[in-house]
Design a protein around this motif. Structure first.
Motif, PDB file in Angstrom:
ATOM      1  N   THR A  43      33.342  41.696  53.162  1.00  0.00           N
ATOM      2  CA  THR A  43      32.136  42.440  53.532  1.00  0.00           C
ATOM      3  C   THR A  43      31.635  42.076  54.920  1.00  0.00           C
ATOM      4  O   THR A  43      30.845  42.817  55.501  1.00  0.00           O
ATOM      5  N   ASP A  44      32.086  40.940  55.480  1.00  0.00           N
ATOM      6  CA  ASP A  44      31.698  40.622  56.856  1.00  0.00           C
ATOM      7  C   ASP A  44      32.677  41.188  57.872  1.00  0.00           C
ATOM      8  O   ASP A  44      32.535  40.967  59.084  1.00  0.00           O
ATOM      9  N   ALA A  45      33.691  41.939  57.390  1.00  0.00           N
ATOM     10  CA  ALA A  45      34.666  42.657  58.230  1.00  0.00           C
ATOM     11  C   ALA A  45      35.538  41.738  59.072  1.00  0.00           C
ATOM     12  O   ALA A  45      36.171  42.199  60.022  1.00  0.00           O
ATOM     13  N   THR A  46      35.638  40.451  58.715  1.00  0.00           N
ATOM     14  CA  THR A  46      36.459  39.533  59.505  1.00  0.00           C
ATOM     15  C   THR A  46      37.894  39.413  58.991  1.00  0.00           C
ATOM     16  O   THR A  46      38.763  38.933  59.714  1.00  0.00           O
ATOM     17  N   SER A  47      38.127  39.830  57.744  1.00  0.00           N
ATOM     18  CA  SER A  47      39.458  39.701  57.143  1.00  0.00           C
ATOM     19  C   SER A  47      39.800  40.981  56.403  1.00  0.00           C
ATOM     20  O   SER A  47      38.920  41.646  55.846  1.00  0.00           O
TER      21      SER A  47
ATOM     22  N   PRO B  72      40.718  35.085  58.863  1.00  0.00           N
ATOM     23  CA  PRO B  72      40.645  33.711  58.367  1.00  0.00           C
ATOM     24  C   PRO B  72      40.844  33.592  56.855  1.00  0.00           C
ATOM     25  O   PRO B  72      41.183  32.506  56.374  1.00  0.00           O
ATOM     26  N   ARG B  73      40.644  34.667  56.122  1.00  0.00           N
ATOM     27  CA  ARG B  73      40.864  34.633  54.688  1.00  0.00           C
ATOM     28  C   ARG B  73      42.109  35.434  54.337  1.00  0.00           C
ATOM     29  O   ARG B  73      42.380  36.481  54.944  1.00  0.00           O
ATOM     30  N   ARG B  74      42.866  34.940  53.392  1.00  0.00           N
ATOM     31  CA  ARG B  74      44.017  35.662  52.870  1.00  0.00           C
ATOM     32  C   ARG B  74      43.566  36.363  51.591  1.00  0.00           C
ATOM     33  O   ARG B  74      43.617  35.820  50.495  1.00  0.00           O
TER      34      ARG B  74
END
Length: 394
Positions: free
Chosen positions: A319-323, A344-346
């Motif tokens: 939801t933070d659009a980083t992954s 950063p997250r898989r």
């Protein structure tokens, strides 16, 4: 506003719905709720135009009154507003307010366990029908209801007045509650939440109950019934019923190509043996458990994405659009799937771990899960008892 009479046609429709409710709920409505059902007719609260189904088919009372009436008295949810009340023209239409299926309305009222003298705060007035049922049962002076949309609040207040019931109708943000009426013995929400607002805990009397639909970004499903203790901690169980529209101030307005995936992203490639349909299909228990663990991961399907050798693609994003992640089905084999992950997250690895844990503990349904909310806002989901917290994958 039109004065909806209760004539023969309306009474026949109401009698049919009552029979359906008794069958669906497994037992007859409690006498006090059956009296409210007849005294507060649903058709007196529904707007002249409603929308039904995924395609938002329009049903207008003025052009097809019998069809409108049968639709209103079916045991099904009805969309009562689209696009936050703005005319979409030829653009995309999406539901922004709805009337819940009557069986869910009465199931929630039963779960609320109200008693004479209880003070109730309702979050999400909508049409006003639920507030009307509560006001008939408890007295209008004991019911306060909040609606974020001013036009809906006005419509509901007029419908309630015409029904001879005038609970306090507030136009405002339901997440803030209504401090002027505290304490409340019961708080009931008719919109789903991903986080229980702290104001609700603070405004609930000791031993009071908060009943709210629940949602994770992965799945909108389930009811949560919390009991608030004298220290401000709330704890309780989920039940496997219903899905509701998300509270407006908790919406996530993200789109894969607009907000998440970029041309310069270089994802890692791998293979998975877990079918993406195992965690997105008809097994709501699996989806519920995955959502409790991944917490901030959502998904969407893209059929025929225009990629060589790919028939369908499951997209995942934080939801933070980083992954983000994508799982590809080639249209031929259901045993191996190509996975792409960036950030950063898989995310797919998190989903695999969440699904494996759920299978390991016996594939429990939502009613074996619960949640504890601390006064400072920390949410801790658990399995079977509060001393068995659900793992977080993120």
């Amino acid at each position: 506003m039109t004065n909806h009479r209760t004539g023969a046609a309306e009474q026949i429709a109401m009698r049919g719905l009552l029979g359906t409710l008794n069958d669906e709920l497994g037992s007859p409505l409690a006498p006090e709720w059956e009296r409210a059902f007849w005294a507060v007719p649903r058709h007196a609260f529904l707007p002249e135009t409603v929308w039904l189904g995924d395609d938002l088919t329009t049903y207008a009372r003025g052009t097809a009154p019998q069809t409108w009436l049968s639709t209103v008295y079916a045991d099904a949810p009805l969309v009562t507003q689209i696009n936050d009340g703005k005319d979409p023209g030829d653009g995309e239409r999406w539901p922004s307010s709805s009337a819940s299926a009557p069986s869910i309305v009465f199931r929630m009222l039963d779960l609320l366990r109200v008693h004479a003298g209880h003070r109730v705060l309702e979050i999400g007035t909508g049409t006003g029908w639920n507030a009307g049922l509560l006001a008939h049962r408890l007295g209008a002076e004991n019911v306060t209801t909040i609606e974020v949309d001013p036009s809906l609040a006005i419509h509901a207040a007029l419908a309630l007045k015409h029904a001879g019931l005038e609970p306090r109708v507030i136009s405002g943000d339901g997440a803030a509650g209504f401090p002027a009426g505290v304490p409340y013995d019961r708080i009931i929400a008719t919109c789903s939440v991903r986080q229980v607002p702290r104001a609700w805990l603070e405004q609930t009397a000791p031993a009071g109950v908060i009943l709210t639909p629940w949602e994770t970004p992965w799945l909108c499903y389930g009811l949560l019934r919390l009991t608030v203790d004298g220290t401000g901690v709330a704890s309780g169980w989920f039940s496997p019923h219903a899905s509701f529209m998300l509270m407006r101030n908790q919406r996530t307005d993200l789109r894969i190509y607009r907000d998440v995936v970029r041309d310069e992203h270089v994802p890692a490639q791998s293979v998975t043996l877990l079918s993406p349909w195992a965690v997105t299909g008809d097994d709501w228990a699996a989806q519920f458990a995955v959502g409790l663990q991944t917490r901030t991961v959502w998904h969407t399907w893209h059929d025929n994405p225009g990629v060589d050798g790919v028939a369908s693609r499951l997209w995942l994003a934080a939801t933070d659009a980083t992954s983000w992640a994508a799982v590809d089905w080639d249209g031929r084999t259901d045993e191996r799937f190509t996975v792409w992950e960036y950030g950063p997250r898989r995310l797919w690895a998190e989903v695999e771990a969440a699904y494996a844990w759920w299978r390991q503990v016996g594939s429990p349904g939502p009613d074996r899960f619960g949640l504890t909310v601390a006064p400072h806002g920390q949410h801790t989901p658990w399995l079977d008892s509060p001393d068995q917290p659900v793992p977080s994958t993120g």
